[in-house]
Design a protein around this motif. Structure first.
Motif, PDB file in Angstrom:
ATOM      1  N   THR A  32       4.214  -3.733  -8.299  1.00  0.00           N
ATOM      2  CA  THR A  32       4.105  -2.513  -9.305  1.00  0.00           C
ATOM      3  C   THR A  32       3.345  -1.660  -8.084  1.00  0.00           C
ATOM      4  O   THR A  32       3.642  -0.473  -8.280  1.00  0.00           O
ATOM      5  N   TYR A  33       2.406  -2.288  -7.557  1.00  0.00           N
ATOM      6  CA  TYR A  33       1.755  -1.524  -6.370  1.00  0.00           C
ATOM      7  C   TYR A  33       2.796  -0.915  -5.520  1.00  0.00           C
ATOM      8  O   TYR A  33       2.627   0.403  -5.008  1.00  0.00           O
ATOM      9  N   ARG A  34       3.500  -1.690  -4.781  1.00  0.00           N
ATOM     10  CA  ARG A  34       4.282  -1.380  -3.809  1.00  0.00           C
ATOM     11  C   ARG A  34       5.301  -0.166  -4.215  1.00  0.00           C
ATOM     12  O   ARG A  34       5.657   0.993  -3.753  1.00  0.00           O
ATOM     13  N   ALA A  35       5.721   0.011  -5.733  1.00  0.00           N
ATOM     14  CA  ALA A  35       6.879   0.645  -6.282  1.00  0.00           C
ATOM     15  C   ALA A  35       5.885   1.849  -6.275  1.00  0.00           C
ATOM     16  O   ALA A  35       6.395   3.108  -6.363  1.00  0.00           O
ATOM     17  N   ALA A  36       4.732   1.844  -6.964  1.00  0.00           N
ATOM     18  CA  ALA A  36       3.898   2.965  -6.981  1.00  0.00           C
ATOM     19  C   ALA A  36       3.638   4.049  -5.534  1.00  0.00           C
ATOM     20  O   ALA A  36       3.661   4.896  -5.554  1.00  0.00           O
ATOM     21  N   GLU A  37       3.470   3.191  -4.710  1.00  0.00           N
ATOM     22  CA  GLU A  37       3.106   3.780  -3.408  1.00  0.00           C
ATOM     23  C   GLU A  37       4.513   4.556  -3.023  1.00  0.00           C
ATOM     24  O   GLU A  37       4.256   5.778  -2.082  1.00  0.00           O
ATOM     25  N   ALA A  38       5.875   4.011  -3.068  1.00  0.00           N
ATOM     26  CA  ALA A  38       6.964   4.611  -2.834  1.00  0.00           C
ATOM     27  C   ALA A  38       7.631   5.721  -3.781  1.00  0.00           C
ATOM     28  O   ALA A  38       8.313   6.471  -3.511  1.00  0.00           O
ATOM     29  N   GLU A  39       6.896   6.087  -4.920  1.00  0.00           N
ATOM     30  CA  GLU A  39       7.214   6.782  -5.932  1.00  0.00           C
ATOM     31  C   GLU A  39       6.901   8.214  -5.808  1.00  0.00           C
ATOM     32  O   GLU A  39       5.625   8.544  -5.649  1.00  0.00           O
ATOM     33  N   LEU A  40       7.770   9.057  -5.943  1.00  0.00           N
ATOM     34  CA  LEU A  40       7.424  10.620  -5.641  1.00  0.00           C
ATOM     35  C   LEU A  40       7.351  11.248  -6.885  1.00  0.00           C
ATOM     36  O   LEU A  40       6.491  12.253  -7.183  1.00  0.00           O
ATOM     37  N   ASP A  41       7.875  10.773  -7.981  1.00  0.00           N
ATOM     38  CA  ASP A  41       7.822  11.419  -9.279  1.00  0.00           C
ATOM     39  C   ASP A  41       6.417  11.341  -9.898  1.00  0.00           C
ATOM     40  O   ASP A  41       6.234   9.897 -10.051  1.00  0.00           O
ATOM     41  N   PRO A  42       5.844  12.230 -10.213  1.00  0.00           N
ATOM     42  CA  PRO A  42       4.280  11.856 -10.794  1.00  0.00           C
ATOM     43  C   PRO A  42       4.334  11.259 -11.928  1.00  0.00           C
ATOM     44  O   PRO A  42       3.519  10.234 -12.191  1.00  0.00           O
ATOM     45  N   VAL A  43       5.353  11.563 -12.959  1.00  0.00           N
ATOM     46  CA  VAL A  43       5.305  10.558 -14.203  1.00  0.00           C
ATOM     47  C   VAL A  43       5.631   9.328 -13.975  1.00  0.00           C
ATOM     48  O   VAL A  43       5.117   8.474 -14.476  1.00  0.00           O
ATOM     49  N   LYS A  44       6.579   8.976 -13.043  1.00  0.00           N
ATOM     50  CA  LYS A  44       6.874   7.430 -13.001  1.00  0.00           C
ATOM     51  C   LYS A  44       5.773   6.776 -12.191  1.00  0.00           C
ATOM     52  O   LYS A  44       5.551   5.922 -12.503  1.00  0.00           O
ATOM     53  N   ARG A  45       5.142   7.413 -11.444  1.00  0.00           N
ATOM     54  CA  ARG A  45       4.104   6.891 -10.345  1.00  0.00           C
ATOM     55  C   ARG A  45       2.909   6.535 -11.529  1.00  0.00           C
ATOM     56  O   ARG A  45       2.376   5.476 -11.488  1.00  0.00           O
ATOM     57  N   SER A  46       2.622   7.452 -12.497  1.00  0.00           N
ATOM     58  CA  SER A  46       1.583   7.286 -13.475  1.00  0.00           C
ATOM     59  C   SER A  46       1.787   6.019 -13.979  1.00  0.00           C
ATOM     60  O   SER A  46       0.962   5.224 -14.654  1.00  0.00           O
TER      61      SER A  46
END
Length: 99
Positions: A32-46
């Motif tokens: 999940t941490y790696r996915a958050a690092e690569a995510e640019l969409d703020p809603v998906k990242r949050s």
């Protein structure tokens, strides 16, 4: 949130300098941490960050609130701005005594 990833676990190989001092490990948390690092969409990242928080709390790895009561006092004529957030001497340069 990197204080809970497995590669930050404090150990002999990193001279106990890793941020994960409790050495908790979770494969799902790492993914999940790696996915958050690569995510640019703020809603998906949050959403990833919320999931990471839920993993840590649900696993009872961290107790979210700890109250550490303490008592502080100063002399009657001493004006000292005390803080509940830091140690009592944090702003010593601004202390003064009334005449």
């Amino acid at each position: 949130m990197n204080q809970f990833v497995s590669w930050e676990a404090a150990g002999r190989d990193n001279k106990w300098q890793g941020r994960n001092i409790s050495r908790w490990r979770s494969e799902e948390y790492d993914k999940t941490y790696r996915a958050a690092e690569a995510e640019l969409d703020p809603v998906k990242r949050s959403a990833h960050f919320i999931r990471m928080n839920d993993l840590v709390i649900a696993g009872r790895h961290i107790i979210p609130v700890v109250y550490r009561p303490r008592v502080s006092a100063v002399a009657a004529k001493l004006n000292a701005p005390l803080s509940g957030w830091d140690n009592d001497l944090w702003n010593l340069r601004d202390w003064y005594k009334d005449a």
